[in-house]
Design a protein around this motif. Structure first.
Motif, PDB file in Angstrom:
ATOM      1  N   TRP A  92      10.968   8.937   3.261  1.00 33.69           N
ATOM      2  CA  TRP A  92      10.607   9.862   2.320  1.00 33.69           C
ATOM      3  C   TRP A  92       9.919   9.372   0.896  1.00 33.69           C
ATOM      4  O   TRP A  92       8.988  10.100   0.228  1.00 33.69           O
ATOM      5  N   ALA A  93      10.244   8.213   0.521  1.00 34.72           N
ATOM      6  CA  ALA A  93       9.601   7.598  -0.478  1.00 34.72           C
ATOM      7  C   ALA A  93       8.106   7.503  -0.512  1.00 34.72           C
ATOM      8  O   ALA A  93       7.163   7.986  -1.466  1.00 34.72           O
ATOM      9  N   MET A  94       7.704   7.054   0.873  1.00 35.99           N
ATOM     10  CA  MET A  94       6.190   6.939   0.822  1.00 35.99           C
ATOM     11  C   MET A  94       5.739   8.395   1.252  1.00 35.99           C
ATOM     12  O   MET A  94       4.489   8.380   0.768  1.00 35.99           O
ATOM     13  N   ALA A 148       4.319  -1.303  -0.609  1.00 34.20           N
ATOM     14  CA  ALA A 148       4.354  -1.304  -2.216  1.00 34.20           C
ATOM     15  C   ALA A 148       3.581  -2.280  -3.039  1.00 34.20           C
ATOM     16  O   ALA A 148       2.993  -1.758  -3.936  1.00 34.20           O
ATOM     17  N   ARG A 149       3.321  -3.332  -2.380  1.00 26.28           N
ATOM     18  CA  ARG A 149       2.547  -4.458  -2.971  1.00 26.28           C
ATOM     19  C   ARG A 149       1.016  -3.920  -2.857  1.00 26.28           C
ATOM     20  O   ARG A 149       0.520  -4.199  -4.039  1.00 26.28           O
ATOM     21  N   GLU A 150       0.688  -3.205  -1.917  1.00 30.67           N
ATOM     22  CA  GLU A 150      -0.731  -2.867  -1.688  1.00 30.67           C
ATOM     23  C   GLU A 150      -1.036  -1.900  -2.696  1.00 30.67           C
ATOM     24  O   GLU A 150      -2.069  -1.774  -3.454  1.00 30.67           O
ATOM     25  N   ALA A 151      -0.157  -1.191  -3.075  1.00 28.92           N
ATOM     26  CA  ALA A 151       0.061  -0.015  -3.778  1.00 28.92           C
ATOM     27  C   ALA A 151      -0.081  -0.068  -5.384  1.00 28.92           C
ATOM     28  O   ALA A 151      -0.077   0.341  -6.030  1.00 28.92           O
ATOM     29  N   GLY A 152       0.321  -1.570  -5.482  1.00 25.99           N
ATOM     30  CA  GLY A 152       0.671  -2.096  -6.931  1.00 25.99           C
ATOM     31  C   GLY A 152       1.936  -1.545  -7.514  1.00 25.99           C
ATOM     32  O   GLY A 152       1.786  -1.370  -8.866  1.00 25.99           O
ATOM     33  N   ILE A 153       2.631  -1.313  -6.682  1.00 28.11           N
ATOM     34  CA  ILE A 153       4.155  -0.839  -7.125  1.00 28.11           C
ATOM     35  C   ILE A 153       4.962  -2.024  -7.531  1.00 28.11           C
ATOM     36  O   ILE A 153       5.169  -2.729  -6.698  1.00 28.11           O
ATOM     37  N   PRO A 154       5.378  -2.108  -8.755  1.00 28.60           N
ATOM     38  CA  PRO A 154       6.118  -3.362  -9.135  1.00 28.60           C
ATOM     39  C   PRO A 154       7.662  -3.479  -8.694  1.00 28.60           C
ATOM     40  O   PRO A 154       8.263  -2.299  -8.268  1.00 28.60           O
ATOM     41  N   ILE A 155       8.026  -4.600  -7.749  1.00 27.27           N
ATOM     42  CA  ILE A 155       9.333  -4.657  -7.074  1.00 27.27           C
ATOM     43  C   ILE A 155      10.107  -5.807  -7.905  1.00 27.27           C
ATOM     44  O   ILE A 155       9.723  -6.448  -8.219  1.00 27.27           O
ATOM     45  N   HIS A 156      11.242  -5.365  -8.254  1.00 32.55           N
ATOM     46  CA  HIS A 156      12.419  -5.815  -8.867  1.00 32.55           C
ATOM     47  C   HIS A 156      13.100  -6.727  -7.969  1.00 32.55           C
ATOM     48  O   HIS A 156      13.968  -6.288  -7.228  1.00 32.55           O
ATOM     49  N   GLU A 164      -2.675   7.667  -0.940  1.00 33.77           N
ATOM     50  CA  GLU A 164      -2.417   8.377   0.433  1.00 33.77           C
ATOM     51  C   GLU A 164      -3.171   8.041   1.506  1.00 33.77           C
ATOM     52  O   GLU A 164      -2.610   8.196   2.571  1.00 33.77           O
ATOM     53  N   ASP A 165      -4.134   7.085   1.266  1.00 30.60           N
ATOM     54  CA  ASP A 165      -4.937   6.757   2.650  1.00 30.60           C
ATOM     55  C   ASP A 165      -5.055   5.127   2.426  1.00 30.60           C
ATOM     56  O   ASP A 165      -5.775   4.837   1.767  1.00 30.60           O
ATOM     57  N   SER A 166      -4.237   4.685   3.413  1.00 30.19           N
ATOM     58  CA  SER A 166      -4.126   3.139   3.404  1.00 30.19           C
ATOM     59  C   SER A 166      -3.648   2.832   4.837  1.00 30.19           C
ATOM     60  O   SER A 166      -2.579   3.334   5.251  1.00 30.19           O
ATOM     61  N   ALA A 167      -4.403   1.888   5.280  1.00 31.01           N
ATOM     62  CA  ALA A 167      -3.760   1.361   6.582  1.00 31.01           C
ATOM     63  C   ALA A 167      -2.570   0.623   6.652  1.00 31.01           C
ATOM     64  O   ALA A 167      -1.463   1.047   7.491  1.00 31.01           O
TER      65      ALA A 167
END
Length: 81
Positions: free
Chosen positions: A30-32, A72-80, A39-42
């Protein structure tokens, strides 16, 4: 199947400093679908496909967790961590 992951993933999905904890494959899917910044990524497509396979009982929940982290890493979303 909403089987909880061994270790939840906490990430800044809604912006810097606004951390969300994802605990299972259903939440990750759901988050993705709803909140992802791209929106468009392999890598995203692979993560969504992996989540679907887990929900169908064809792969392990931890496989979905790792695919979610990769997306998440590909999208540049920081992970804690």
């Amino acid at each position: 199947m909403a089987e909880n992951w061994d270790k939840p993933v906490t990430l800044a999905l809604e912006g810097p400093g606004k951390f969300t904890t994802i605990s299972n494959t259903t939440e990750a899917s759901w988050a993705m679908i709803e909140d992802w910044p791209i929106e468009d990524s392999a890598v995203l497509t692979r993560a969504l496909d992996t989540c679907a396979a887990v929900i169908e009982g064809k792969q392990s929940a931890e496989t979905a967790r790792q695919a979610f982290i990769d997306a998440a890493r590909e999208a540049g979303i920081p992970i804690h961590e």
